[in-house]
Design a protein around this motif. Structure first.
Motif, PDB file in Angstrom:
ATOM      1  N   GLU A 477     -20.246 -46.905 -34.961  1.00  0.00           N
ATOM      2  CA  GLU A 477     -21.394 -47.627 -35.591  1.00  0.00           C
ATOM      3  C   GLU A 477     -21.080 -48.902 -35.876  1.00  0.00           C
ATOM      4  O   GLU A 477     -21.237 -49.087 -37.076  1.00  0.00           O
ATOM      5  N   PHE A 478     -20.281 -49.743 -35.353  1.00  0.00           N
ATOM      6  CA  PHE A 478     -19.947 -51.013 -35.619  1.00  0.00           C
ATOM      7  C   PHE A 478     -21.273 -51.992 -35.857  1.00  0.00           C
ATOM      8  O   PHE A 478     -21.140 -52.867 -37.004  1.00  0.00           O
ATOM      9  N   ALA A 479     -22.284 -51.829 -35.061  1.00  0.00           N
ATOM     10  CA  ALA A 479     -23.393 -52.504 -35.267  1.00  0.00           C
ATOM     11  C   ALA A 479     -23.923 -52.237 -36.906  1.00  0.00           C
ATOM     12  O   ALA A 479     -24.440 -53.236 -37.628  1.00  0.00           O
ATOM     13  N   THR A 510     -20.552 -48.852 -30.395  1.00  0.00           N
ATOM     14  CA  THR A 510     -21.836 -49.192 -31.155  1.00  0.00           C
ATOM     15  C   THR A 510     -23.117 -48.564 -30.289  1.00  0.00           C
ATOM     16  O   THR A 510     -22.944 -48.554 -28.981  1.00  0.00           O
TER      17      THR A 510
END
Length: 924
Positions: A477-479, A510
């Motif tokens: 969940e980089f975003a 992401t």
């Protein structure tokens, strides 16, 4: 009867009661007697017989009419009951047919030539039929009138029949179904259930696993292998089980089965996953079910092996079964265990095989193909499974001395929870808050500086020239993380640019890659993987093609891989099981624990005995130094830091901090606090070298103590404290103070305490007013969490120490001297003195040289003012005391501006006007 309601007929009413006509009999008799008396004719008495005759005829008519009406009512009631029974049969037949249409049993399915319901609907809500049983009916029955003793038997019987019917017994196969009994009956029942399950679960989305007992043989059950569902694990050899046969179905991408069907000779051999048990031995029944109401006698549905084989063969011609086969030749399920490579402790790369392609395992190597990777994929596509398998595959081949993993999960830590115990894992970071984000920035920048220094000291330009493990930072969940903490953009851009030479690799995952991952990062991420995404833009952003947007939504773990300069390759993510994690964890038992670049947050509970001494002063807890990648004991050094101010909300840990400082504790009541501070001031007033003992004075909750003084005492006490704060350090006397807030006159105290520890505050406004920077606000933190010299700290759990409350300092009254008492409370004090043996006299009757011992000269302020100068002349010969007087009263009579010490609440304590003109306390 309505669609779902049976209205019971009303029972025939009882016949009306008949009555004997007494008046009709009596009236003719009375008339005939009267006529006889009037006329004298005996013939008049004949009329008396007409009454009884008429009455008997009337009674007979009532009886006959009642019988005819009763027969008509009974006939109508019988017709109504018969009609209700016909309605009941029609409804039960319709209900039974609806159940069979909604959930056809095995025999029905194997005889159908065209099955339009196959692999349609939601496979997560499937139901199967075990056989026929008496089950509750959905028909609503109108209530019976009256108490049970008066209800008509026919209506009671009809209501009982309406409540249940003989129909298919439908259950949820997710509960697991076990069949026990003779093999012929049990297998025939199992075939019926298996046909229903295989018909409901589409082969493109679900795998199948078949196991048999050590002494069992599938024999005629070979038809199971003709089913189009992909088989996983050692299907034909089977796994060890005490059951004769266990068939499991599970969704692609998931290791655990969702449906388990087992056959065994005895109930004890059924796997625990089967919560429903059907007994085919003797009286056939549902022996076990989570719902006790479902444990009923059963007539199981049976399917022969010939019928089952013919049905399984017919599925080959179903176009939907052919469509379930992947056009790229990929398996629906790929276990990770066969892909784990052998240990390679000397390898300098990160090659591993977490994916399966059309021609076999796909090699991913962050060193050769990276140095970084971007992974895209929508929710449910299998991103977490890919990351877990990839990390395990690297850890299986490369020891902790060669590669370490830092795992960041913005979804709460569930994705990486199984990997926390890997020896390679140097940190698992879950949902970041503002503080954790700043720690991330500081720790990772410190890691880059450390690696740069290591390379410089080794005289090499890249990590290949020195013995230092590579660090793989995996972010799920980089975003979402960047959206909440935009400052991390610059950090990851820096990591992407310098990571290759420093041995730092990024795997950024992401859901929506388009517009989120900056070009500066993508330019250094040549290894691209995209699982299923929702649109072409996201697919293009990762792999430069639209393939990822066209992946089959029903198959979890389908992916598209693109390496630098290569075409896209379709792949299936290998699925890691708990045994794979355990196996990898056991591979490197001799490897030492790796250095951790990312320290865990400070512990909430610290034992003071665990604090390592780091210098002179008082060790108080641990301080977090992420920019130095360490945590160490912090201390307050009175000599170097100066006085200490501790500010925090209620129950934030202020008293705990002071408990860790060895010193003299300021009492909590005003009189004792006055005496304590006055004693310190008197030491300061002594000549230098006058024997002052160096030490620390601690004052807890000063903002609660100061308001308890009177206004004049408060000003004087704060002035004495300011004197100690200014002059005390030069004489070795230091002060540590705690408060909730610094308001009013306490601001001057705070200004004289250079060292400040900020604990939890109730609001950001209070924090700023206390002198804190709003960016470092500590709100929702546990007790003992502090800000010390700009760093987060946690105070150790020192045992609380209660402040001693010594008795106030008292003057000694000479019992041989007379008393001179100034008091406005003469009405109450006079009787007390007389009862104690004093001779009480007013001031206007006293002479300075003629007051005998045992005499108490007592009066109020006005009476003493009337004898002006008398009080001063009595100081040398009497014990002069002020009881219940104000400071203004004392100053008027003594002509002195000296401030007497505060008095405790005890009314027996008074001010003593000494012979030298000073004021102190005394007990009267």
């Amino acid at each position: 009867m309505t669609d779902h309601r049976l209205v019971l007929p009303a029972p025939a009413p009882p016949p009306p009661p008949w009555r004997f006509p007494v008046l009709a009999v009596a009236a003719p008799v009375v008339v005939s007697v009267a006529l006889w008396l009037i006329t004298g004719s005996v013939f008049a008495l004949v009329f008396a017989a007409l009454g009884p005759v008429t009455a008997i005829a009337s009674v007979g008519d009532q009886w006959w009419g009642g019988r005819r009406a009763g027969r008509r009512q009974a006939a109508r009631f019988a017709d109504a009951v018969a009609s209700a029974e016909r309605d009941l049969e029609r409804f039960h037949a319709a209900e039974r047919e609806a159940l069979r249409d909604a959930t056809p049993d095995g025999p029905t399915l194997v005889r159908r030539r065209h099955d339009r319901g196959r692999w349609h609907g939601d496979p997560r809500s499937i139901r199967v039929v075990l056989g026929s049983a008496t089950i509750p009916s959905g028909l609503e029955v109108s209530p019976l009138a009256g108490p049970p003793s008066e209800q008509h038997p026919e209506l009671v019987r009809l209501a009982e029949r309406a409540r249940s019917l003989e129909a298919p017994l439908v259950v949820d196969p997710v509960l697991g179904i076990g069949i026990v009994g003779p093999a012929s009956f049990a297998m025939a029942c199992a075939r019926s259930i298996l046909v229903q399950v295989a018909r409901a679960l589409p082969p493109g989305r679900f795998w199948m696993r078949v196991s048999q007992g050590a002494e069992g043989s599938l024999g005629a059950e070979e038809w199971i292998h003709a089913l189009p569902h992909p088989h996983t694990e050692a299907d034909r050899q089977g796994r060890e089980t005490s059951a004769a046969l266990v068939v499991e179905f599970g969704e692609a991408g998931e290791q655990q089965s969702s449906v388990t069907i087992a056959v065994a000779p005895a109930e004890g051999d059924i796997p625990p996953a089967c919560r429903i048990v059907v007994s085919c031995a003797g009286a056939m029944r549902v022996a076990q079910h989570p719902d006790p109401a479902a444990r009923v006698p059963l007539r199981p549905a049976f399917v022969s092996s010939v019928e089952a084989r013919a049905w399984a063969d017919s599925l080959r011609d179903d176009p939907r079964a052919r469509d379930a086969a992947d056009p790229h030749g990929l398996p629906a399920v790929a276990p990770l265990a066969p892909l784990l490579g052998p240990p390679d402790p000397e390898g300098r790369d990160l090659a591993c095989h977490p994916l399966v392609g059309p021609t076999g395992p796909i090699t991913l190597d962050l060193v050769a193909d990276g140095p970084h990777s971007v992974v895209g994929g929508t929710t449910g596509s299998g991103k977490s499974e890919l990351l877990v398998s990839w990390i395990l595959a690297m850890a299986a081949s490369h020891p902790p001395e060669r590669v370490n993993f830092l795992l960041v999960d913005f979804k709460g830590g569930s994705a990486f929870a199984p990997l926390a115990g890997l020896r390679h894992t140097v940190g698992t970071i879950t949902d970041l808050d503002e503080h954790e984000a700043s720690r991330a920035l500081a720790s990772l920048r410190a890691e880059l500086r450390l690696r740069e220094r290591t390379l410089a000291e080794a005289g090499v330009r890249s990590i290949e020239g020195c013995e230092m493990p590579r660090l793989v930072i995996v972010v799920d969940e980089f975003a979402a993380m960047l959206a909440e903490f935009p400052d991390l953009h610059a950090l990851f851009t820096d990591l992407a640019a310098r990571g290759r030479s420093l041995g730092v690799h990024l795997i950024l995952c992401t859901q929506r890659p388009a517009g989120v991952v900056r070009d500066s990062v993508l330019a250094n991420a040549d290894l691209r993987i995209s699982l299923r995404v929702n649109n072409r833009a996201d697919s293009d952003a990762v792999v430069g093609a639209a393939d990822a947007a066209e992946l089959d939504v029903s198959v979890r773990g389908r992916a598209v891989v693109r390496l630098a300069g290569s075409d896209v390759v379709h792949a299936q993510v290998a699925l890691a099981g708990s045994e794979d994690i355990a196996q990898v964890s056991r591979r490197w038992p001799q490897s030492p624990p790796p250095r951790r670049p990312w320290r865990d947050p400070l512990p909430l509970h610290i034992d003071p005995r665990d604090l390592a001494p780091v210098g002179r002063g008082f060790p108080l807890g641990l301080v977090d130094l992420p920019e130095q990648q360490r945590q160490e004991t912090f201390l307050w050094d009175p000599e170097g830091d100066g006085g200490l101010m501790i500010i925090g909300a209620h129950r934030s840990g202020r008293s705990t901090v002071l408990a860790g400082i060895a010193g003299r504790r300021m009492p909590g009541d005003p009189p004792a606090a006055w005496d304590a501070l006055a004693g310190v001031v008197s030491l300061l007033d002594a000549s230098p070298g006058g024997g002052i003992q160096p030490g620390v004075l601690t004052i807890d909750d000063i903002d609660a103590l100061v308001p308890r003084f009177t206004a004049e005492h408060r000003v004087e006490w704060l002035e004495m404290l300011s004197r100690v704060l200014r002059d005390g350090p030069a004489r070795g006397i230091h002060v540590a103070v705690s408060a909730q807030r610094l308001h009013g006159e306490l601001q001057q105290v705070g200004a004289l305490l250079p060292a400040r520890m900020m604990l939890r505050h109730g609001s950001r406004q209070d924090w700023v007013l206390a002198g804190g920077d709003g960016a470092g606000f500590l709100g929702d933190v546990p007790p003992g969490a502090a800000l010390w010299r700009g760093h987060r700290a946690q105070v150790a759990e020192f045992a609380p120490t209660a402040a001693e409350s010594p008795a106030p300092t008292m003057s000694s009254l000479d019992p041989k001297r007379p008393l001179a008492v100034v008091t406005p409370r003469g009405a109450t004090l006079g009787p007390r003195l007389r009862s104690a043996g004093w001779a009480v006299t007013p001031p206007d009757q006293a002479s300075p040289g003629a007051i005998a011992p045992g005499t108490a000269v007592m009066g109020d302020v006005d009476e003493w003012q009337a004898r002006w100068g008398l009080l001063g002349s009595l100081r040398d010969t009497c014990n002069v005391v002020f009881d219940g007087c104000t400071l203004a009263d004392i100053r008027v009579l003594t002509r002195s501006r000296q401030l007497p010490p505060p008095l405790p609440p005890d009314q027996r304590i008074v001010w003593h006007y000494r012979a030298d003109g000073t004021l102190g306390r005394a007990r009267l």
